[in-house]
Design a protein around this motif. Structure first.
Motif, short mmCIF file in Angstrom:
data_model
loop_
_atom_site.label_atom_id
_atom_site.label_comp_id
_atom_site.label_asym_id
_atom_site.label_seq_id
_atom_site.Cartn_x
_atom_site.Cartn_y
_atom_site.Cartn_z
N LYS A 1 53.51 -32.31 82.33
CA LYS A 1 53.51 -31.72 83.67
C LYS A 1 53.05 -30.27 83.64
O LYS A 1 52.34 -29.80 84.54
CB LYS A 1 54.90 -31.84 84.30
CG LYS A 1 55.34 -33.27 84.54
CD LYS A 1 54.38 -34.00 85.47
CE LYS A 1 54.83 -35.41 85.77
NZ LYS A 1 53.87 -36.14 86.63
N ALA A 2 53.48 -29.53 82.60
CA ALA A 2 53.03 -28.14 82.47
C ALA A 2 51.51 -28.10 82.31
O ALA A 2 50.83 -27.28 82.94
CB ALA A 2 53.72 -27.48 81.28
N ASN A 3 50.99 -28.99 81.47
CA ASN A 3 49.54 -29.02 81.26
C ASN A 3 48.79 -29.45 82.52
O ASN A 3 47.71 -28.94 82.81
CB ASN A 3 49.19 -29.94 80.09
CG ASN A 3 49.31 -29.23 78.76
OD1 ASN A 3 49.11 -28.02 78.66
ND2 ASN A 3 49.65 -29.98 77.72
N GLU A 4 49.35 -30.39 83.27
CA GLU A 4 48.73 -30.80 84.52
C GLU A 4 48.62 -29.61 85.48
O GLU A 4 47.59 -29.41 86.14
CB GLU A 4 49.55 -31.92 85.18
CG GLU A 4 49.39 -33.28 84.53
CD GLU A 4 50.32 -34.32 85.15
OE1 GLU A 4 50.90 -34.03 86.22
OE2 GLU A 4 50.48 -35.40 84.56
N ASN A 5 49.68 -28.83 85.55
CA ASN A 5 49.67 -27.68 86.47
C ASN A 5 48.76 -26.57 85.98
O ASN A 5 48.14 -25.87 86.80
CB ASN A 5 51.10 -27.17 86.66
CG ASN A 5 51.91 -28.06 87.57
OD1 ASN A 5 51.37 -28.69 88.47
ND2 ASN A 5 53.21 -28.14 87.34
#
Length: 330
Positions: A76-80
């Motif tokens: 999720k951090a990488n998606e954001n």
């Protein structure tokens, strides 16, 4: 009519020029006075920085608004980061490598912890006792996160591959639920959820190997680093302040994690005192690279990156240690 049109064109051009000169043409949130970063239950330093409000206090005078976004996992951090909805995000090292190899323009600016946050977990009543026992079984894992990479490394150590199990791609919390309901046979778990399942549901950790975890990396978008190095330095400085605070306030840190993640103090203490090391150098360097060197061939073999060449180039360019070096030296 012609004179009127000429006047309108002149006014429009003047307005556009004035706007660009004053920075109104720059649409980046940071240029408008914003810093967007994540916090995560797997990153205790982020919880301290957010709770203490150090960044808000420092940047208020500059008119910079600080916005916090919860990351449920490295993916999720990488998606954001990829979507540019945050400027700074916390992931596992292997997740940062995978993201950069697949085109996300990020750099690791800080190492926030050396955790043992992943293991292979089975339910209390399971008869599975080791890696060999999960062959042909359903295993819950969150792709793009350290527990998933832990699973792949564990399988390879047992002369198996990802094709030898049925990976059920679930976010960490859902993987925990699936295990406890009996919907999957095993779970590549992540703390603090793993510790919670272990203590509250009697789940068993059948394989642990701290060497298979890839450190906690704090990453920033390359464009953000280039445009706002002062804000990047402020974040890293705050992280180092949090590292010192945790060392001086271990009990308060346990309470903070318990409150934020809605855990019992017993579970929070297990995670922080037995499975999380924060008293380490913040500078990304040889130790972290050695771990990623071991992970890289598995990412390639398991088709987790676009190509071996891109993965190698990503590893060679992933670290930006200058900010941590400066903060560590002060």
């Amino acid at each position: 009519m012609i004179r009127r049109r000429a006047l309108l064109v002149s006014v429009l051009l003047t307005t556009l020029a004035t706007g660009c000169a004053s920075g109104e043409g720059d649409s980046s949130p940071a240029a408008a006075g914003a810093l967007r970063l994540d916090y995560a239950y797997y990153n205790p330093l982020s919880l301290v920085v957010r709770k203490q409000g150090w960044l808000e206090q420092e940047l208020a005078a500059k008119g910079t608004k600080v916005t916090w976004v919860l990351s449920a996992g490295s993916n999720k951090a990488n998606e954001n980061l990829r979507a540019e909805t945050i400027d700074v995000g916390s992931t596992a090292g292997a997740a940062a490598l995978q993201a950069r190899a697949n085109g996300t323009a990020i750099k690791a600016i800080e190492v926030y912890s050396q955790p043992e946050w992943a293991a292979l977990v089975v339910a209390k009543t399971s008869s599975i006792t080791g890696i060999a026992g999960i062959k042909g079984k359903k295993v819950a894992a969150t792709k793009g996160t350290d527990p998933y990479f832990f699973l792949l490394q564990s399988l390879h150590e047992a002369k198996l591959t990802g094709a030898d199990v049925e990976v059920v791609n679930l976010q960490h919390a859902d993987g925990k639920t699936a295990l406890e309901r009996g919907d999957v046979d095993a779970w590549a778990g992540l703390d603090p959820l793993m510790a919670q399942s272990q203590i509250d549901a009697g789940s068993k950790l059948i394989y642990r190997n701290p060497a298979f975890t890839s450190y906690g990396f704090l990453n920033a978008r390359e464009a953000f680093i280039k445009d706002h190095p002062d804000l990047v330095q402020s974040v890293v400085n705050a992280y180092e302040k949090a590292r010192a605070w945790i060392g001086a306030h271990p009990d308060e840190t346990v309470t903070l994690l318990a409150e934020e993640a809605k855990l019992s103090p017993e579970i929070a203490k297990l995670v922080l005192t037995e499975r999380t090391k924060t008293e380490i150098s913040p500078v990304p360097g040889p130790e972290q690279r050695a771990v990623l060197e071991r992970v890289l061939p598995i990412l390639v073999e398991e088709n987790q990156v676009r190509s071996a060449d891109e993965a190698r180039a990503a590893l060679d360019s992933l670290f930006d240690p200058a900010f941590a070096e400066k903060a560590h030296a002060s």
